[in-house]
Design an enzyme around this catalytic site. Structure first.
Site, PDB file in Angstrom:
ATOM      1  N   GLY A  87     -16.984  22.103  27.529  1.00  0.00           N
ATOM      2  CA  GLY A  87     -15.714  22.048  28.246  1.00  0.00           C
ATOM      3  C   GLY A  87     -14.509  21.866  27.129  1.00  0.00           C
ATOM      4  N   ARG A  88     -13.113  21.370  27.142  1.00  0.00           N
ATOM      5  CA  ARG A  88     -12.090  21.099  26.654  1.00  0.00           C
ATOM      6  C   ARG A  88     -12.800  20.225  25.601  1.00  0.00           C
ATOM      7  NH1 ARG A  88      -8.849  23.003  31.512  1.00  0.00           N
ATOM      8  NH2 ARG A  88     -10.318  21.219  32.532  1.00  0.00           N
ATOM      9  N   ILE A  89     -13.486  19.227  26.511  1.00  0.00           N
ATOM     10  CA  ILE A  89     -13.746  17.781  26.049  1.00  0.00           C
ATOM     11  C   ILE A  89     -14.597  18.048  24.791  1.00  0.00           C
ATOM     12  CG2 ILE A  89     -14.772  15.530  25.807  1.00  0.00           C
ATOM     13  CD1 ILE A  89     -12.282  15.356  28.283  1.00  0.00           C
TER      14      ILE A  89
ATOM     15  N   ARG B 144     -23.234  25.906  32.019  1.00  0.00           N
ATOM     16  CA  ARG B 144     -23.773  26.420  32.974  1.00  0.00           C
ATOM     17  C   ARG B 144     -23.819  27.631  32.956  1.00  0.00           C
ATOM     18  NH1 ARG B 144     -19.815  24.609  38.052  1.00  0.00           N
ATOM     19  NH2 ARG B 144     -18.615  24.088  35.597  1.00  0.00           N
TER      20      ARG B 144
ATOM     21  N   SER C 107     -19.014  10.421  30.359  1.00  0.00           N
ATOM     22  CA  SER C 107     -18.516  11.655  30.894  1.00  0.00           C
ATOM     23  C   SER C 107     -18.517  10.357  32.367  1.00  0.00           C
ATOM     24  CB  SER C 107     -19.494  12.462  30.958  1.00  0.00           C
ATOM     25  OG  SER C 107     -19.667  12.622  32.466  1.00  0.00           O
ATOM     26  N   ARG C 108     -19.788  10.064  33.098  1.00  0.00           N
ATOM     27  CA  ARG C 108     -19.344   9.601  33.833  1.00  0.00           C
ATOM     28  C   ARG C 108     -20.405   8.238  34.385  1.00  0.00           C
ATOM     29  NH1 ARG C 108     -15.051   9.654  34.203  1.00  0.00           N
ATOM     30  NH2 ARG C 108     -13.601  10.429  36.165  1.00  0.00           N
TER      31      ARG C 108
ATOM     32  N   GLU D 164     -19.053   0.850  38.002  1.00  0.00           N
ATOM     33  CA  GLU D 164     -17.940  -0.191  36.631  1.00  0.00           C
ATOM     34  C   GLU D 164     -16.803  -1.066  37.459  1.00  0.00           C
ATOM     35  OE1 GLU D 164     -15.090   2.604  34.432  1.00  0.00           O
ATOM     36  OE2 GLU D 164     -17.353   3.699  34.060  1.00  0.00           O
TER      37      GLU D 164
ATOM     38  N   HIS E 240     -14.649   2.545  28.554  1.00  0.00           N
ATOM     39  CA  HIS E 240     -14.111   3.044  29.580  1.00  0.00           C
ATOM     40  C   HIS E 240     -12.704   3.703  28.829  1.00  0.00           C
ATOM     41  CE1 HIS E 240     -13.913   6.577  34.036  1.00  0.00           C
ATOM     42  NE2 HIS E 240     -13.205   6.790  32.231  1.00  0.00           N
ATOM     43  N   ILE E 241     -12.792   3.315  27.860  1.00  0.00           N
ATOM     44  CA  ILE E 241     -11.652   3.772  27.194  1.00  0.00           C
ATOM     45  C   ILE E 241     -11.330   5.216  26.236  1.00  0.00           C
ATOM     46  CG2 ILE E 241     -11.092   0.875  26.695  1.00  0.00           C
ATOM     47  CD1 ILE E 241     -12.558   1.562  23.732  1.00  0.00           C
TER      48      ILE E 241
HETATM   49  C1  DGY Z   1     -10.574  10.359  32.898  1.00  0.00           C
HETATM   50  O1  DGY Z   1      -9.766  11.182  32.697  1.00  0.00           O
HETATM   51  O2  DGY Z   1     -11.614  10.869  34.328  1.00  0.00           O
HETATM   52  C2  DGY Z   1     -11.344   9.238  32.864  1.00  0.00           C
HETATM   53  O3  DGY Z   1     -12.421   9.021  32.666  1.00  0.00           O
HETATM   54  C3  DGY Z   1     -10.458   8.050  32.544  1.00  0.00           C
HETATM   55  O4  DGY Z   1     -10.386   7.993  34.575  1.00  0.00           O
END
Ligand code: DGY
Length: 326
Positions: free
Chosen positions: A163-165, A185, A244-245, A274, A292-293
């Site tokens: 995606g964008r990121i 996908r 991501s997560r 977290e 998570h920065i």
């Molecule tokens: C987001 O924007 O989803 C980053 O993980 C910060 O929460």
């Protein structure tokens, strides 16, 4: 609920502290209450402290479930999350209750891509061990075989989630001589793909990822997707990066692979549960960890706040803002 202004009709509750510029603007627009000490609030605490709010500002640290929304619904019309991710919000419940949800796409893509590259470089070039060697006073001096890492030129970067990121990461990674592979996908249009090699299955991507970059949005369907079986498909001594997560990765499987050397190194900005990450990560030298920065730059955090303000303004005019989720 105590307020900072008596003349403003709409009430808003801010669950976490935003940047000073954004908070000042919110204070001009709303009778604003905030969680002054910035501690993470449980849903029941939010329900109590935000009672009467029309707008609820949250972040990825707040779980916004159906019961919280029902508790606030008598007055609540919009939830605005300072995050692009929305796995912490029950969107189906929001739709059912007629509560609108705004988030912050696009404005954080560059900042997240920068952290992705920071993790990638530090994992491949042993950033943690290098820093520790100098800082601890244990550096014996330069040596030809000291702290050898993995070079990037010609290696395959497998991006999961283009995606964008993901695309912002690809743009930067090309500059380091990495060859881009991806799985999504669906396949991107050629101008977005920009020469990247598409894999129609995750398994195929994994077999071609010298460096795996996890950049897909967190969803319940993807929980644990990087399990033992899938991680074993990576080429020997691959590198794993996650921005991501955390819960996309089976921690036990990744830690085992890092311990055995099957995975050379990892760079992790996100973790399951977290801030209570699996403590074994802290003991591994071949892991570079950040808290998570991804979007944590001055400019980006302001831009995220302004995007929410713009979205709220658009909703107020009866328009549908581009950052509306529900
Ligand atoms: C987001 O924007 O989803 C980053 O993980 C910060 O929460």
């Amino acid at each position: 609920m105590s307020t900072t202004s008596a003349i403003l009709t709409e009430q808003a509750y801010l669950c976490r502290r935003f940047t000073p510029a954004v908070e000042a603007e919110l204070g001009r627009r709303y009778a604003l209450c905030l969680n002054a000490d910035d501690a993470i609030l449980a849903p029941a605490q939010i329900a109590e402290q935000a009672e009467g709010a029309n707008v609820l500002f949250v972040t990825a640290t707040e779980i916004v479930d159906a019961s919280l929304m029902r508790a606030l619904r008598p007055t609540l019309h919009t939830i605005a999350t300072l995050s692009v991710g929305h796995d912490h919000i029950d969107l189906a419940a929001a739709r059912k209750l007629g509560i609108r949800v705004l988030h912050t796409p696009d404005v954080l893509s560059d900042a997240c891509a920068e952290i992705a590259l920071l993790l990638l470089l530090n994992a491949c070039r042993r950033g943690f061990e290098a820093d520790r060697m100098v800082r601890s006073g244990q550096w014996p001096g330069w040596a030809p075989t000291q702290l050898l890492g993995k070079g990037l030129v010609g290696r395959r970067l497998g991006i999961f989630g283009m995606g964008r990121i993901g695309r912002a990461i690809a743009t930067r990674a090309r500059g380091f001589g990495l060859r881009i592979h991806y799985h999504n996908r669906s396949r991107l249009a050629p101008e977005l793909e920009d020469g990247a090699v598409y894999h129609d299955t995750l398994e195929s991507l994994l077999g071609n990822a010298d460096i795996l970059m996890i950049a897909a949005p967190g969803t319940p369907q993807l929980k644990g997707v990087f399990d033992r079986r899938r991680l074993a498909l990576l080429p020997a001594r691959a590198v794993v990066i996650n921005i991501s997560r955390g819960d996309l990765v089976d921690d036990g499987a990744l830690i085992e692979a890092l311990q055995s050397g099957q995975v050379f190194a990892a760079g992790l900005d996100v973790f399951a549960n977290e801030p209570k990450l699996d403590p074994r990560y802290r003991t591994l030298d071949n892991v570079f960890l950040t808290p998570h920065i991804g979007s944590a730059t001055f400019e980006t955090r302001d831009a995220m706040g302004w995007l929410l303000i713009d979205g709220l303004e658009a909703l107020g005019r009866g328009e549908v803002p581009t950052n509306l989720l529900a």
